[in-house]
Scaffold this active site. Structure first.
Site, PDB file in Angstrom:
ATOM      1  N   HIS A  73       4.771  11.838 -16.729  1.00 11.89           N
ATOM      2  CA  HIS A  73       5.867  10.885 -16.867  1.00 11.89           C
ATOM      3  C   HIS A  73       7.159  11.706 -16.816  1.00 11.89           C
ATOM      4  O   HIS A  73       7.516  12.358 -17.778  1.00 11.89           O
ATOM      5  CB  HIS A  73       5.745  10.203 -18.230  1.00 11.89           C
ATOM      6  N   ASP A 116       6.915   5.422 -12.772  1.00 10.05           N
ATOM      7  CA  ASP A 116       6.996   5.952 -14.125  1.00 10.05           C
ATOM      8  C   ASP A 116       5.808   6.849 -14.426  1.00 10.05           C
ATOM      9  O   ASP A 116       5.937   7.890 -15.073  1.00 10.05           O
ATOM     10  CB  ASP A 116       7.065   4.817 -15.142  1.00 10.05           C
ATOM     11  N   ARG A 156      -2.236   4.828 -15.186  1.00  6.97           N
ATOM     12  CA  ARG A 156      -2.678   3.623 -15.887  1.00  6.97           C
ATOM     13  C   ARG A 156      -2.340   2.375 -15.062  1.00  6.97           C
ATOM     14  O   ARG A 156      -1.920   2.457 -13.918  1.00  6.97           O
ATOM     15  CB  ARG A 156      -2.034   3.564 -17.274  1.00  6.97           C
ATOM     16  N   ASP A 157      -2.530   1.224 -15.663  1.00  7.34           N
ATOM     17  CA  ASP A 157      -2.280  -0.047 -14.964  1.00  7.34           C
ATOM     18  C   ASP A 157      -0.783  -0.363 -14.961  1.00  7.34           C
ATOM     19  O   ASP A 157      -0.332  -1.365 -15.487  1.00  7.34           O
ATOM     20  CB  ASP A 157      -3.073  -1.178 -15.615  1.00  7.34           C
ATOM     21  N   GLU A 158      -0.025   0.518 -14.319  1.00  7.08           N
ATOM     22  CA  GLU A 158       1.432   0.356 -14.248  1.00  7.08           C
ATOM     23  C   GLU A 158       1.909   0.930 -12.920  1.00  7.08           C
ATOM     24  O   GLU A 158       2.029   0.213 -11.941  1.00  7.08           O
ATOM     25  CB  GLU A 158       2.097   1.041 -15.447  1.00  7.08           C
ATOM     26  N   ASP A 189      13.778   5.510 -15.604  1.00  7.28           N
ATOM     27  CA  ASP A 189      13.236   6.843 -15.362  1.00  7.28           C
ATOM     28  C   ASP A 189      13.901   7.466 -14.139  1.00  7.28           C
ATOM     29  O   ASP A 189      14.271   8.651 -14.139  1.00  7.28           O
ATOM     30  CB  ASP A 189      11.727   6.762 -15.129  1.00  7.28           C
ATOM     31  N   TRP A 191      18.911   1.247 -17.439  1.00 10.40           N
ATOM     32  CA  TRP A 191      17.901   1.003 -16.411  1.00 10.40           C
ATOM     33  C   TRP A 191      18.608   0.442 -15.171  1.00 10.40           C
ATOM     34  O   TRP A 191      18.525   1.007 -14.084  1.00 10.40           O
ATOM     35  CB  TRP A 191      16.841   0.038 -16.929  1.00 10.40           C
ATOM     36  N   GLU A 215       5.036  11.475 -21.387  1.00  9.79           N
ATOM     37  CA  GLU A 215       5.853  10.299 -21.692  1.00  9.79           C
ATOM     38  C   GLU A 215       6.466  10.398 -23.083  1.00  9.79           C
ATOM     39  O   GLU A 215       7.610   9.999 -23.297  1.00  9.79           O
ATOM     40  CB  GLU A 215       4.984   9.040 -21.600  1.00  9.79           C
TER      41      GLU A 215
END
Length: 903
Positions: free
Chosen positions: A776, A477, A481-483, A490, A543, A755
């Site tokens: 994103h 995605d 960041r912490d992802e 997506d 999703w 995003e």
């Protein structure tokens, strides 16, 4: 003299016929050129025909394959077919670690064979667990559980004979970087990649012949925690797949006398730690050059004080060969500006939001510590901004050993950034000492798009760079960041656009296998793949429909029938989940993200927020997946499934009409997304379509010609408008420059897709840092419309993969030209249009062995010229769509220029 003239004429004819003769090029095995390490028992072969003449069609082919032994040789003989893409191998069983050579010749409509192609190679991987003599090994010392310095493994050995070839097979629990005799094995990074490790762990195969030397050799491998046991997901989640870190490597050396030696990881290896003191995907890497084991990668290094290793008990039953393209280095960016922020921070601007790392050169004293922090944007005061990175530290730290110039870059991490803050650098920052290296999966670039509008060209650039950075072994995605997770919503929204920009056939085929592997027993699909969020995070509409949408899109883009065969059980299982959760064919239960990040004005007092009923959305995607199942069952010849799914689809649409549509045709959610999904997925009877499209347009106008869609509505918005006769409104939305719009971020200086529609507000402030990525790709799904509708490049389902091409450009907006190229498995396809005085010029290149249907706005064929002349008799035309406004032209391969007089 007469004889000489005849000879001269004959030679001219030979030359002419030589230019006209069809040849074969771009041979691929499993979509790759000369691949190593295939574990597919029936690999597929593809090739391009080369001939610039018109109407070139393959009528037959012949493949011959040379095996290591004569008994393995194979020939198809002459096969009468026009198929030139993904021809399955049907010869003798292919053997582990064996190298094969193949070539092909073809016949075209002249019934003359082409010359044999230049031979190409492929090499099989290790096909059975029993082929591995290597053992899993772990460090033999006590690890520091907090910092987890990267383990080092090494092994010296002697090669006493002349080496003919050598192949290395490597994988790890964690990430690995291998060297032989001090030289890096391969040019990939972050290997072995990310998969559903419990069921699928990829190994890589490398030709290392040129790294080997007679006499003493050394193998040296460093490991990092990576996705396997590093921090991944939310809440500082680590050890998702296990606490261990381990190496499995096997080197197979073939000597000139035909003998084979295998060197594998075993108890004889040594382990230690060196300069990489810590490495985490989210937090970055720390390298202390003072701790370097100088020379440890070389054969003459003394490892007498190193620890032994521990033999691991990890399984080999989950080992699979690598299918997708590996992550490699690509573009290198130099600083465009070095400056000091109002807070006094030393910052470098690389001019592009990218994914990768900063490489630096430095000369300083032993113990000098340099810290590089990373950010996508600056705040409104011009200071370095990292709040949107959340818990991710995103810092690389280097401690100098001192003396000579040193070069630093990380090994087992990456960052998403445009700006780098430099702390502790000895002396002034010099642009020559810093560069930013882009990392992404090595997918071949296939599409280019160019228009007369520079803002749209920048939008296309942003779409491509959003894809580059987020297609890093899995479709993430966001990269910063912490992802950095494989969010399914997506991926499905962007999959068709992705297939234009790059060849993502193998990329998605690999990832879809992980979709199947991580699919729950009840058919539910997790939010992210690979699934690191747990079984409860699954089953959301739009999703989870990745299970059906992406395989179908990949089939359309590449004609890859095997991907449908591969995914069909998973597709059926997902549909079965929705059926089980539905009552009276209405799916109105469970958690759903809905139209994620739809338009919501601040302090919304009058209900302007574009909220779409989540269960209405779910019903639409339930129908869409069912339609895809009907289509897929027909392609695969599963006749028994077709009437079952057709009956189900009828019930789903009836339930939708009863629950969500009034008698006058108004939807219970009067949003753009609601109408877009209803129209795109054919949820309404024919009598309601026109009024629904009109309501959609009126809604857009009510927002001042702005879109209000989120992740699920946006991909289809302009497509629906064009389909129902509102291309002018589609262009109006595309060219809208104020929030919310595609061009608002472009006007704000974006170099990737954001995003949120307004990640940076007009006053320079930010949307909430808790979810505000500036890289994103989901909203970049407009690229699909730009390629397929604006420029007009598409494929018909009766010839997927652009064997039967559709060219139907749509003119509009303030554009004076638009063009695109697309590299297909048949060759390069292009379409472009230009307004020239009172004419419209349409240029097209159709690759050999394909044909195209060109649809142009004209009342008759007499209104169209080709190459300045009336259409020749061999070009067939007909009225398109039962109207007198469009002419349908059927053409074969070749280069064309059509001209239409503007009325």
């Amino acid at each position: 003299m007469k004889k000489q003239i005849l000879l001269f004429v004959a030679s001219l004819l030979c030359i002419a016929s030589g230019f006209a003769q069809t040849t074969v090029q771009t041979l691929l095995t499993e979509n790759k050129s000369n691949p190593i390490g295939i574990d597919i028992s029936s690999p597929r072969f593809s090739w391009e025909l080369k001939n610039e003449a018109r109407n070139i069609v393959q009528t037959a082919y012949e493949i011959k394959l040379i095996a290591p032994t004569k008994s393995g040789n194979w020939s198809t003989g002459k096969v009468n077919t026009n198929q030139s893409v993904q021809i399955p191998y049907t010869g003798p069983a292919l053997q582990s670690n064996s190298k094969y050579q193949w070539q092909v010749r073809v016949w075209d409509q002249s019934n003359q064979p082409s010359p044999w192609s230049v031979p190409v190679n492929f090499q099989m991987g290790l096909l059975q667990v029993s082929d591995w003599i290597a053992k899993w090994i772990e460090p033999g010392y006590q690890e520091d559980d907090k910092l987890r310095p990267s383990p080092l493994f090494r092994k010296s050995f002697n090669s006493k004979k002349k080496i003919q070839s050598a192949t290395a097979y490597i994988t790890a629990h964690g990430l690995y970087e291998a060297h032989i005799n001090g030289k890096k094995v391969g040019d990939a990074f972050l290997t072995p990649g990310w998969t559903a490790y419990q069921k699928r762990l990829q190994y890589q195969a490398y030709d290392v012949t040129n790294l080997m030397q007679s006499g003493k050799n050394a193998i040296a491998v460093a490991l990092g925690s990576g996705w396997y046991r590093g921090i991944i997901g939310f809440d500082n989640n680590k050890n998702v797949y296990g606490k261990d870190i381990a190496l499995l490597m096997q080197l197979e050396v073939v000597y000139s006398d035909g003998t084979v030696e295998k060197i594998g990881t075993d108890a004889s290896w040594k382990s230690g730690i060196g300069e990489i003191r810590s490495a985490e995907i989210y937090n970055g890497e720390t390298i202390d050059a003072r701790q370097e084991k100088k020379g440890w990668k070389l054969a003459n290094y003394n490892d007498g004080d190193w620890s032994s290793v521990v033999l691991g008990k990890q399984t080999m039953n989950n080992l699979v060969a690598t299918e997708n393209e590996l992550v490699k280095k690509h573009e290198v960016f130099q600083p465009v500006k070095i400056f000091t922020t109002p807070k006094g921070e030393k910052v470098i601007d690389f001019g592009q939001n990218l994914v990768g790392w900063v490489t630096l050169k430095v000369k300083g004293n032993s113990g000098d510590k340099i810290t590089i922090s990373h950010a996508e944007v600056l705040d409104k005061q011009g200071n370095f901004y990292t709040e949107n990175l959340r818990a991710a530290i995103c810092q690389n730290t280097y401690v100098l050993k001192g003396g000579e110039e040193e070069v630093f870059e990380p090994h087992f991490t990456w960052q998403g950034f445009r700006y780098a803050k430099i702390e502790g650098y000895p002396g002034e920052l010099n642009a020559a000492n810093f560069s930013a290296v882009a990392l992404y999966s090595d997918m071949p670039q296939t599409g280019t798009l160019n228009t007369s509008n520079n803002l749209i060209n920048q939008l296309q650039h942003n779409i491509q760079w959003g894809q580059n950075g987020n297609f890093l072994d899995v479709p993430t995605d966001c990269p910063q960041r912490d992802e950095r997770l494989g969010w399914t919503g997506d991926a499905q929204a962007f999959s068709r656009t992705a297939s234009f920009n790059r060849n993502v056939n193998s990329f998605f085929s690999k990832w879809l296998k992980d979709v199947s592997a991580d699919q729950l027993a009840n058919g539910s699909i997790p939010f992210v793949i690979p699934n690191v969020l747990g079984e409860g995070a699954s089953g959301a509409t739009g999703w989870a429909d990745v299970a059906t949408i992406v395989p179908w899109n990949i089939y359309l883009a590449y004609g890859d029938k095997r991907i449908l065969e591969q995914q069909y059980p998973s597709m059926k299982s997902w549909l079965g989940f929705m059926q089980a959760k539905s009552k009276n064919d209405l799916w109105n239960t469970g958690f759903h993200f809905g139209d994620w990040l739809f338009y919501r004005p601040f302090d919304d007092n009058d209900g302007s927020s574009a909220v779409t009923d989540k269960y209405l959305i779910a019903q639409c995607f339930y129908a869409h997946t069912t339609q895809i199942m009907i289509n897929t069952a027909k392609v695969l010849g599963k006749a028994e499934d077709v009437p079952v799914y057709e009956a189900l689809l009828k019930k789903i649409k009836e339930a939708y009409l009863k629950e969500y549509v009034t008698g006058s045709g108004r939807l219970v959610s009067s949003t753009q997304t609601a109408y877009v999904l209803a129209l795109e997925f054919d949820m309404l009877p024919a009598s309601m379509l026109a009024q629904a499209a009109e309501r959609l347009v009126e809604n857009i106008k009510s927002y001042g010609n702005h879109l209000t869609t989120g992740f699920l509505g946006t991909p289809y918005l302009c497509e629906v408008l064009s389909r129902f006769g509102y291309t002018d409104m589609a262009y109006t939305l595309l060219l809208q420059e104020t929030y919310p719009s595609w061009l608002y971020p472009v006007k704000m200086g974006a170099t990737t897709i954001w995003e949120r529609w307004n990640g940076i507000r007009t006053d320079g402030s930010f949307e909430p840092a808790s979810m505000n990525s500036f890289n994103h790709y989901a909203y970049g799904a407009i690229g699909d419309w730009m390629y397929r509708v604006m420029v007009g490049i598409d494929t018909y389902e009766d010839g997927p993969g652009y064997q039967h091409i559709k060219i139907e450009p749509h003119f509009g907006g303030s554009f004076t030209f638009a063009s695109a190229n697309l590299k297909t498995y048949y060759g390069t396809l292009s379409s472009g249009w230009k307004l020239s005085g009172n004419s419209i010029l349409i240029d097209a290149i159709v690759p050999p062995n394909t044909h195209a249907t060109v649809i142009l706005p004209a009342k008759s064929r007499n209104d169209i010229t080709e190459d300045g002349k009336a259409l020749p008799d061999d070009i067939k035309t007909s009225v398109s769509n039962n109207t007198n406004a469009f002419i349908q032209i059927e053409i074969g391969s070749g280069k064309y220029q059509f001209e239409i007089k503007r009325k």
